[in-house]
Design a protein around this motif. Structure first.
Motif, short mmCIF file in Angstrom:
data_model
loop_
_atom_site.label_atom_id
_atom_site.label_comp_id
_atom_site.label_asym_id
_atom_site.label_seq_id
_atom_site.Cartn_x
_atom_site.Cartn_y
_atom_site.Cartn_z
N MET A 1 0.84 -1.18 0.00
CA MET A 1 0.00 0.00 0.00
C MET A 1 0.88 1.24 0.00
O MET A 1 0.83 2.05 0.91
N VAL A 2 1.68 1.35 -1.01
CA VAL A 2 2.65 2.44 -1.13
C VAL A 2 1.98 3.80 -1.08
O VAL A 2 2.44 4.71 -0.39
N SER A 9 6.01 9.67 -2.06
CA SER A 9 7.05 8.92 -2.79
C SER A 9 6.85 9.03 -4.29
O SER A 9 5.79 9.40 -4.79
N ALA A 10 7.89 8.65 -5.04
CA ALA A 10 7.82 8.66 -6.50
C ALA A 10 6.79 7.66 -7.01
O ALA A 10 6.08 7.92 -7.99
N SER A 14 3.44 8.38 -9.26
CA SER A 14 3.12 7.65 -10.49
C SER A 14 1.65 7.21 -10.49
O SER A 14 0.97 7.30 -11.52
N PHE A 15 1.17 6.74 -9.36
CA PHE A 15 -0.22 6.32 -9.28
C PHE A 15 -1.17 7.51 -9.35
O PHE A 15 -2.25 7.41 -9.93
N ARG A 16 -0.77 8.65 -8.82
CA ARG A 16 -1.61 9.84 -8.96
C ARG A 16 -1.66 10.28 -10.42
O ARG A 16 -2.71 10.69 -10.92
N SER A 17 -0.55 10.14 -11.12
CA SER A 17 -0.54 10.46 -12.56
C SER A 17 -1.43 9.50 -13.32
O SER A 17 -2.17 9.91 -14.23
N LEU A 18 -1.38 8.22 -12.97
CA LEU A 18 -2.25 7.22 -13.59
C LEU A 18 -3.71 7.55 -13.31
O LEU A 18 -4.56 7.47 -14.21
N ASN A 50 -3.08 0.18 -5.18
CA ASN A 50 -2.49 1.51 -5.12
C ASN A 50 -3.24 2.52 -5.99
O ASN A 50 -3.34 3.69 -5.64
N LEU A 51 -3.78 2.09 -7.11
CA LEU A 51 -4.61 2.99 -7.91
C LEU A 51 -5.88 3.34 -7.14
O LEU A 51 -6.29 4.50 -7.10
N ALA A 52 -6.50 2.36 -6.49
CA ALA A 52 -7.68 2.63 -5.67
C ALA A 52 -7.33 3.60 -4.55
O ALA A 52 -8.11 4.51 -4.24
#
Length: 128
Positions: A1-2, A9-10, A14-18, A50-52
């Motif tokens: 659950m990064v 974090s990077a 990335s998941f926020r960008s996705l 992580n996307l959720a």
């Protein structure tokens, strides 16, 4: 659950960008245009979770549904039991509202796979 544990974090970025890309694409395309977005390969649970999480942190009410038939582990990430879940609902043991578990994170809920019936592939066909 990064995303939830290390929101700056990077990987979380990335998941926020996705999340942003999916939000944009969803406004201009139909679901069929996404194809098998998360159907093949490894890391589906990691990516889905992580996307959720990124969606929930972006103030979207989000439910992540466990569907890993080989190694179901979604409930364990939240310290929940995997006894009642999607399978329990599909075989008529419980109502839908009983399988949606709230997490400690605002806007994020989880539906685990539940107990392991012997005819699990047939049960999942009921989702069509």
């Amino acid at each position: 659950m990064v995303v939830l544990q290390h929101p700056k974090s990077a990987v979380a970025e990335s998941f926020r960008s996705l999340r942003s890309a999916i939000t944009y694409l969803a406004a201009v395309k139909t679901p069929e245009d996404f194809g098998d977005f998360l159907s093949f390969g490894e890391g589906k649970t990691f990516t889905s979770l992580n996307l959720a999480s990124a969606m929930a942190l972006g103030s979207k009410k989000t439910v992540v549904v466990g569907g890993d038939l080989r190694r179901p582990k979604l409930a364990s990430y939240f310290g929940e039991s995997d006894k009642i879940g999607l399978f329990s609902y599909l075989i008529g043991k419980v109502e839908a509202d009983k399988i949606i578990l709230k997490t400690e994170h605002e806007n994020l809920c989880v539906v685990s796979l539940g107990s392991d019936p012997s005819n699990r592939p047939e049960l999942l066909q009921r989702l069509d």
